[in-house]
Design a protein around this motif. Structure first.
Motif, PDB file in Angstrom:
ATOM      1  N   LEU A   1     105.097 -33.924  43.572  1.00 32.85           N
ATOM      2  CA  LEU A   1     104.711 -35.191  42.944  1.00 32.85           C
ATOM      3  C   LEU A   1     104.087 -34.948  41.566  1.00 32.85           C
ATOM      4  N   ARG A   2     103.209 -33.965  41.447  1.00 31.24           N
ATOM      5  CA  ARG A   2     102.594 -33.659  40.143  1.00 31.24           C
ATOM      6  C   ARG A   2     103.666 -33.280  39.118  1.00 31.24           C
ATOM      7  N   HIS A   3     104.622 -32.479  39.545  1.00 32.72           N
ATOM      8  CA  HIS A   3     105.692 -32.061  38.638  1.00 32.72           C
ATOM      9  C   HIS A   3     106.522 -33.271  38.196  1.00 32.72           C
ATOM     10  N   CYS A   4     106.845 -34.158  39.127  1.00 32.08           N
ATOM     11  CA  CYS A   4     107.610 -35.367  38.800  1.00 32.08           C
ATOM     12  C   CYS A   4     106.822 -36.276  37.859  1.00 32.08           C
ATOM     13  N   GLU A   5     105.518 -36.351  38.050  1.00 35.06           N
ATOM     14  CA  GLU A   5     104.681 -37.188  37.186  1.00 35.06           C
ATOM     15  C   GLU A   5     104.658 -36.673  35.753  1.00 35.06           C
TER      16      GLU A   5
ATOM     17  N   ALA B   1     111.222 -39.944  42.721  1.00 33.46           N
ATOM     18  CA  ALA B   1     111.810 -38.626  42.465  1.00 33.46           C
ATOM     19  C   ALA B   1     111.260 -37.590  43.443  1.00 33.46           C
ATOM     20  N   CYS B   2     109.986 -37.704  43.777  1.00 34.92           N
ATOM     21  CA  CYS B   2     109.366 -36.785  44.745  1.00 34.92           C
ATOM     22  C   CYS B   2     110.045 -36.921  46.107  1.00 34.92           C
ATOM     23  N   GLN B   3     110.240 -38.152  46.548  1.00 34.06           N
ATOM     24  CA  GLN B   3     110.902 -38.369  47.837  1.00 34.06           C
ATOM     25  C   GLN B   3     112.339 -37.850  47.814  1.00 34.06           C
ATOM     26  N   ASP B   4     113.026 -38.069  46.700  1.00 29.38           N
ATOM     27  CA  ASP B   4     114.388 -37.541  46.560  1.00 29.38           C
ATOM     28  C   ASP B   4     114.388 -36.020  46.626  1.00 29.38           C
ATOM     29  N   THR B   5     113.389 -35.415  46.006  1.00 27.01           N
ATOM     30  CA  THR B   5     113.277 -33.952  46.015  1.00 27.01           C
ATOM     31  C   THR B   5     113.049 -33.443  47.431  1.00 27.01           C
ATOM     32  N   LEU B   6     112.116 -34.058  48.144  1.00 26.77           N
ATOM     33  CA  LEU B   6     111.823 -33.615  49.511  1.00 26.77           C
ATOM     34  C   LEU B   6     113.044 -33.788  50.409  1.00 26.77           C
ATOM     35  N   LEU B   7     113.772 -34.879  50.214  1.00 27.52           N
ATOM     36  CA  LEU B   7     114.992 -35.094  50.981  1.00 27.52           C
ATOM     37  C   LEU B   7     116.036 -34.029  50.637  1.00 27.52           C
ATOM     38  N   ALA B   8     116.161 -33.719  49.359  1.00 25.24           N
ATOM     39  CA  ALA B   8     117.115 -32.685  48.935  1.00 25.24           C
ATOM     40  C   ALA B   8     116.731 -31.326  49.514  1.00 25.24           C
ATOM     41  N   VAL B   9     115.439 -31.025  49.534  1.00 26.93           N
ATOM     42  CA  VAL B   9     114.979 -29.764  50.123  1.00 26.93           C
ATOM     43  C   VAL B   9     115.336 -29.736  51.607  1.00 26.93           C
ATOM     44  N   ALA B  10     115.051 -30.836  52.316  1.00 26.32           N
ATOM     45  CA  ALA B  10     115.333 -30.885  53.754  1.00 26.32           C
ATOM     46  C   ALA B  10     116.831 -30.725  54.028  1.00 26.32           C
ATOM     47  N   ARG B  11     117.649 -31.371  53.213  1.00 26.26           N
ATOM     48  CA  ARG B  11     119.096 -31.303  53.422  1.00 26.26           C
ATOM     49  C   ARG B  11     119.689 -29.942  53.053  1.00 26.26           C
ATOM     50  N   ASN B  12     119.100 -29.304  52.055  1.00 31.80           N
ATOM     51  CA  ASN B  12     119.715 -28.101  51.490  1.00 31.80           C
ATOM     52  C   ASN B  12     118.953 -26.810  51.760  1.00 31.80           C
ATOM     53  N   ILE B  13     117.923 -26.850  52.575  1.00 30.16           N
ATOM     54  CA  ILE B  13     117.120 -25.649  52.806  1.00 30.16           C
ATOM     55  C   ILE B  13     117.978 -24.504  53.357  1.00 30.16           C
TER      56      ILE B  13
ATOM     57  N   ALA C   1     114.208 -35.352  39.344  1.00 31.24           N
ATOM     58  CA  ALA C   1     113.502 -36.194  38.372  1.00 31.24           C
ATOM     59  C   ALA C   1     114.464 -36.671  37.291  1.00 31.24           C
ATOM     60  N   ARG C   2     115.331 -35.796  36.835  1.00 29.46           N
ATOM     61  CA  ARG C   2     116.307 -36.188  35.819  1.00 29.46           C
ATOM     62  C   ARG C   2     117.310 -37.194  36.384  1.00 29.46           C
ATOM     63  N   THR C   3     117.712 -37.014  37.632  1.00 26.87           N
ATOM     64  CA  THR C   3     118.630 -37.959  38.266  1.00 26.87           C
ATOM     65  C   THR C   3     117.962 -39.324  38.425  1.00 26.87           C
ATOM     66  N   THR C   4     116.701 -39.333  38.841  1.00 28.01           N
ATOM     67  CA  THR C   4     115.954 -40.589  38.955  1.00 28.01           C
ATOM     68  C   THR C   4     115.882 -41.274  37.598  1.00 28.01           C
ATOM     69  N   TYR C   5     115.596 -40.506  36.565  1.00 19.29           N
ATOM     70  CA  TYR C   5     115.522 -41.068  35.219  1.00 19.29           C
ATOM     71  C   TYR C   5     116.861 -41.691  34.816  1.00 19.29           C
ATOM     72  N   ARG C   6     117.962 -40.979  35.051  1.00 18.57           N
ATOM     73  CA  ARG C   6     119.283 -41.501  34.704  1.00 18.57           C
ATOM     74  C   ARG C   6     119.577 -42.795  35.465  1.00 18.57           C
ATOM     75  N   THR C   7     119.231 -42.820  36.748  1.00 21.83           N
ATOM     76  CA  THR C   7     119.452 -44.007  37.582  1.00 21.83           C
ATOM     77  C   THR C   7     118.649 -45.188  37.048  1.00 21.83           C
ATOM     78  N   LEU C   8     117.386 -44.963  36.726  1.00 20.99           N
ATOM     79  CA  LEU C   8     116.541 -46.035  36.196  1.00 20.99           C
ATOM     80  C   LEU C   8     117.068 -46.530  34.857  1.00 20.99           C
ATOM     81  N   LYS C   9     117.519 -45.617  34.037  1.00 19.95           N
ATOM     82  CA  LYS C   9     118.059 -45.980  32.728  1.00 19.95           C
ATOM     83  C   LYS C   9     119.325 -46.825  32.895  1.00 19.95           C
ATOM     84  N   ARG C  10     120.181 -46.434  33.835  1.00 21.63           N
ATOM     85  CA  ARG C  10     121.421 -47.176  34.087  1.00 21.63           C
ATOM     86  C   ARG C  10     121.097 -48.572  34.630  1.00 21.63           C
ATOM     87  N   ARG C  11     120.160 -48.643  35.584  1.00 24.86           N
ATOM     88  CA  ARG C  11     119.763 -49.951  36.133  1.00 24.86           C
ATOM     89  C   ARG C  11     119.231 -50.868  35.040  1.00 24.86           C
ATOM     90  N   SER C  12     118.418 -50.297  34.172  1.00 28.73           N
ATOM     91  CA  SER C  12     117.821 -51.072  33.097  1.00 28.73           C
ATOM     92  C   SER C  12     118.896 -51.618  32.164  1.00 28.73           C
TER      93      SER C  12
END
Length: 186
Positions: free
Chosen positions: A34-38, A50-62, A83-94
């Motif tokens: 979370l600190r890194h994403c912030e 982004a933190c939740q996405d990261t934790l999910l990615a870790v769980a899926r890909n460990i 974090a970059r994917t979250t940023y791209r998604t937010l930018k696209r939504r906007s």
């Protein structure tokens, strides 16, 4: 995001399919993720997403974590990518929302906060570099966002040390041209 040896061992154990170790690993790394994403995203709720996405990615890909590098290195890369994917998604939504909806949203961080605006400008510049020269962008992200040293970057990318340094230098020149002289890396 340096992790202690217990966490590194938990990651190796979780990679073998131990679900208890995975749960404990995710609990331990969540605050650091979370600190890194912030640091990368201007709003806390975006960083939390982004933190939740990261934790999910870790769980899926460990299971893909092979232990050739430290888990903390692997986690840095996954976190930066999410974090970059979250940023791209937010930018696209906007961009997809109508101008009426935009008035009801959060203020534009480019206009409200110098720090948030600078982070967004950097992410935009990295995204443009990635589209044009992905090898340079990957090296830059590993160096300036993930904060790996040159030898770890070379090992992660499977290239000679001199090539890693050259790519980072070239990437910084591209980013600096995009942003002006304000970006010099670390």
């Amino acid at each position: 995001m340096p992790l202690d040896e217990t966490t590194e061992e938990l990651a190796r154990t979780a990679a073998t399919g131990d679900h208890v170790a995975l749960g404990e690993l995710l609990r331990r790394v969540e605050p650091d993720v979370l600190r890194h994403c912030e640091r990368l995203l201007p709003y806390r709720q975006d960083a939390e997403e982004a933190c939740q996405d990261t934790l999910l990615a870790v769980a899926r890909n460990i299971g893909r974590f092979e232990g050739r590098s430290r888990f903390s290195t692997w986690l840095h890369i996954v976190t930066a990518n999410c974090a970059r994917t979250t940023y791209r998604t937010l930018k696209r939504r906007s961009a997809e929302q109508s101008s009426d909806d935009l008035a009801e949203q959060r203020p534009d961080p480019h206009r409200v906060s110098v720090i948030a605006g600078a982070r967004l400008d950097l992410l935009d510049a990295i995204e443009a570099l990635e589209a044009e020269k992905p090898d340079l962008a990957r090296a830059l992200v590993l160096c300036d966002i993930v904060q790996l040293d040159y030898s770890d970057i070379a090992a992660q990318l499977g290239i000679p040390l001199g090539t890693a340094k050259s790519r980072i230098h070239q990437a910084r020149k591209h980013i600096q041209a995009s942003l002006g002289d304000g970006y010099l890396g670390r």
